[in-house]
Write an enzyme that holds these catalytic residues in place. Structure first.
Site, PDB file in Angstrom:
ATOM      1  CB  THR A 192       0.021  -4.055  10.202  1.00  0.00           C
ATOM      2  OG1 THR A 192      -1.225  -4.580   9.770  1.00  0.00           O
ATOM      3  CG2 THR A 192       1.093  -4.347   9.173  1.00  0.00           C
ATOM      4  CG  LEU A 193       3.163   0.536  13.167  1.00  0.00           C
ATOM      5  CD1 LEU A 193       3.987   0.470  11.898  1.00  0.00           C
ATOM      6  CD2 LEU A 193       2.511   1.897  13.293  1.00  0.00           C
ATOM      7  CG  ASP A 227      -5.739  -3.256  -1.568  1.00  0.00           C
ATOM      8  OD1 ASP A 227      -5.365  -2.873  -0.441  1.00  0.00           O
ATOM      9  OD2 ASP A 227      -6.047  -4.441  -1.807  1.00  0.00           O
ATOM     10  CD  GLU A 242       1.527   0.445   7.541  1.00  0.00           C
ATOM     11  OE1 GLU A 242       1.331   0.540   6.319  1.00  0.00           O
ATOM     12  OE2 GLU A 242       1.006  -0.427   8.233  1.00  0.00           O
ATOM     13  CG  ASP A 243      -0.913   1.626   3.472  1.00  0.00           C
ATOM     14  OD1 ASP A 243      -0.666   1.255   4.638  1.00  0.00           O
ATOM     15  OD2 ASP A 243      -1.508   0.904   2.649  1.00  0.00           O
ATOM     16  N   GLY A 249      -3.720  -1.036  14.195  1.00  0.00           N
ATOM     17  CA  GLY A 249      -2.382  -0.986  14.779  1.00  0.00           C
ATOM     18  C   GLY A 249      -1.721  -2.351  14.848  1.00  0.00           C
ATOM     19  CE  LYS A 274      -9.074   3.265   8.375  1.00  0.00           C
ATOM     20  NZ  LYS A 274     -10.043   2.393   7.660  1.00  0.00           N
ATOM     21  N   GLY A 326       0.775  -1.234   0.000  1.00  0.00           N
ATOM     22  CA  GLY A 326       0.000   0.000   0.000  1.00  0.00           C
ATOM     23  C   GLY A 326       0.805   1.282   0.000  1.00  0.00           C
TER      24      GLY A 326
END
Ligand code: IMP
Length: 177
Positions: free
Chosen positions: A108-109, A160, A100-101, A106, A132, A45
């Site tokens: 993933t990060l 996406d 990051e996109d 949170g 967000k 992303g």
């Protein structure tokens, strides 16, 4: 659900993103001046934001990528984070910046940060185009934020829906209804 471009409502036009990216690049260049910096893009992303941000960061730094997958498809997180492609170089003793996109739950990060902190970088910071905060499930520090947004599913400028719309030059809200 049939996907259609007519369901996308423009939110952040290309020019507004570029203005913000210039500011972010200047901030990063000032903060890392004289430091050994490795900038890590989280694919897929981030590809549009990453190109624009690094082009506007007037410093000499290393660029590398990691590929992670967090969504099984659709608009809801599965909570599962898979590392599909790991870094191709060491970050030990170096200043690492994850790009990051979007930071949503949170998850993933959080996973990527833990993995990278184990490799003992001199510092580890995070830069995201979109944040967000209302959707957070784990607290993660985010150091540079392009735009804080409400709880909408957004597409475009790298983001996406089931692999589509990454090529749009703007960020738009996807309305499934
Ligand atoms: P998190 O693990 O829930 O914070 O989600 C991070 C990843 O989920 C991002 O890197 C995106 O790939 C994806 N994601 C989260 N929110 C959105 C969205 O609104 N549109 C598209 N992708 C999203």
């Amino acid at each position: 659900m049939t996907m259609s471009r007519s369901r996308i409502y423009p939110m952040l036009p290309f020019d507004q993103i570029q203005e913000r990216v210039v500011e972010m690049g200047a901030q990063i260049a000032a903060d890392y001046e004289g430091k050994d910096l490795v900038v890590i893009g989280l694919l897929n992303g981030v590809f549009q934001f990453f190109a624009d941000l690094t082009r506007n960061t007037d410093l000499d730094f290393d660029i590398t990528f990691m590929q992670v997958a967090s969504y099984g498809g659709g608009t809801e997180s599965t909570g599962e984070v898979k590392i599909l492609h790991d870094l191709d170089r060491s970050i030990r003793g170096r200043h690492a910046l994850i790009v990051e996109d979007i930071v949503d739950t949170g998850l993933t990060l959080n996973k990527v940060r833990k993995l990278l902190l184990d490799r003992e970088p001199a510092s580890l910071k995070v830069c995201t185009l979109l944040d967000k905060p209302s959707r957070r499930r784990v607290q993660v520090p985010v150091d540079y934020v392009g735009f804080t947004i409400e709880d909408h599913f957004v597409v475009g400028y790298g983001l996406d829906l089931d692999g589509k719309y990454r090529n749009l030059p703007y960020v738009g809200i996807y309305n499934p209804a």
